[in-house]
Design an enzyme around this catalytic site. Structure first.
Site: not given
Ligand code: ADP
Length: 389
Positions: A8, A85, A174, A200, A202, A233, A273, A275, A321, A324, A375
């Site tokens: 990947n 990928r 994705h 999805h 992430g 984005r 990020d 977090r 990320g 989950e 993936e």
């Protein structure tokens, strides 16, 4: 016994995994900072984990470092097939394919549609072919799973002749993740025919409506810029805003930077990020709170739209990320969706479990699941199946 090497390739990184056809992982690793004097490789093999640093001018050097590390620390690197990928398969590639010169040229031509994403995939293919000249290279496309979208979902309402000439339609991305995750979720529910919405979430983020294992709608479009709010984005944006900014003097490169790097969570808060955004919001930062509200509001809109397209819903599935790992984002997304049967159980949602799990309360109208994506495993399966392994 066959072994498959999965590569990947990103613009400056290379993730790899070597596994056998029983899906036992023999080695895995990550090469970072390709294109610099300070490249590094983290390799996990039979002897445990090692970290190696070296100058890495290009992807060929990255692959050479991986091969040298395998030679020194194991395992033996003799793949029967290499799975790659590739982000954009355009209208042509709706399934994985063995790469020959003609396929390679077609992937290269598709770089006009995915200038940031297809070139690294090609670098990986070329480096692997040089390293393993007699081994089939299989390209697995992020777009392929969405080839089942009906025309009304993939067509943009613009000048049809112009759209056809320039390949302007919704392809979706994705796909390897949506395919893997939707299959695991359907298995977990014991419902191969399940109507699912997969989120999805992430750095990149997309939603997908999956009906009995087939993608019928997805939020990314011609490029991976459309749809949900992402790390850097912004997703959906009135195209009139682009015209307005162009007329105000922003040029194409300025727009590219705005759309790819200075939008989404990063545009709103300065950090992409999630977090950090959660921490800032918890500390009372109003702009971070607004960013989280915009993020969840957008996701909820897609859940509602896809419920309508599917004509029902048997499961809402979070992955990647953010999906989950963030109970807070999951809770914010389903907040206010109780009337659709969607809710999370605070204890289940907050538990530090890692695997496939249901986080909705018993008796909920629609199960909410967390499914770790994989993936690389999905690419390995496709690569083996494509060469008949
Ligand atoms: P990519 O799209 O690059 O593959 P990932 O799927 O790894 O990215 O997702 C990266 C995102 O996941 C980052 O925004 C990161 O903040 C977020 N993330 C990772 N762990 C957590 C966590 N515990 N809580 C919230 N967000 C998290």
């Amino acid at each position: 016994m066959s072994t498959v090497l999965v590569l990947n390739s990103g613009s400056s990184s290379l993730k790899y995994r070597l596994l056998d056809d029983a899906e036992t992982v023999l080695a895995a690793g990550l090469v970072e900072r390709i294109g610099t004097e300070g490249g590094s490789l983290r390799h996990r093999g039979p002897a445990g984990e090692v970290t190696v640093t070296a100058p890495l001018p290009d992807h060929t050097a990255a692959l050479a470092l991986m091969m040298a590390t395998c030679a020194e620390h194991g395992p033996e690197l003799a793949p029967d097939v290499v799975g790659h990928r590739v982000v954009h398969g355009g209208a042509r590639f709706s399934a994985p394919i063995v790469v020959d010169a003609e396929v390679e040229a077609a992937i290269e031509a598709l770089s006009t549609l995915a200038p940031l994403h297809n070139p690294p995939g090609l670098l990986g293919i070329r480096a692997a072919r040089a390293a393993f000249p007699d081994v089939p290279q299989v390209a697995v496309f992020d777009t392929a799973f969405h080839a089942t979208m009906p025309p009304e979902a993939s067509t943009y309402a613009v000048d049809a002749e112009l759209a056809a000439r320039y390949g302007v339609r919704r392809y979706g991305f994705h796909g390897t993740s949506h395919e893997y995750v939707s299959r695991v979720a359907a298995d977990h529910l014991g419902r191969p025919d399940a109507k699912l919405v997969v989120l999805h979430l992430g750095n990149g983020a997309s939603a997908c409506a999956v009906d009995a294992g087939r993608s019928i709608a997805t939020s990314m479009g011609l490029t991976p810029l459309e749809g949900l709010v992402m790390g850097t984005r912004g997703g959906d944006l009135d195209p009139g805003a682009l015209l307005h900014l162009l007329r105000q003097g922003l040029d194409v490169d300025g727009l590219d930077t705005l759309l790819n790097r200075r939008s989404g969570l990063a545009g709103l808060t300065g950090t992409g990020d999630l977090r950090d955004v959660l921490a800032a919001a918890a500390a009372g930062d109003a702009q971070a709170e607004l960013a989280l509200d915009v993020y969840a509001h957008r996701v909820r809109g897609y859940v509602g739209a896809y419920l309508a397209h599917l004509g029902g819903l048997d499961g809402l599935v979070f992955t990647a990320g953010v999906g989950e790992n963030s109970p807070e984002v999951r809770a914010r997304v389903v907040a206010g969706l109780g009337h659709l049967g969607l809710a999370v159980d605070p204890a289940r949602n907050g538990a530090a479990d890692r695997g496939v799990r249901v986080v909705s309360p018993d008796g909920a109208g629609v199960p909410v699941l967390v499914v770790p994506t994989d993936e690389e495993l999905q690419i390995a399966r496709h690569a083996l199946a494509t060469v008949g392994g």
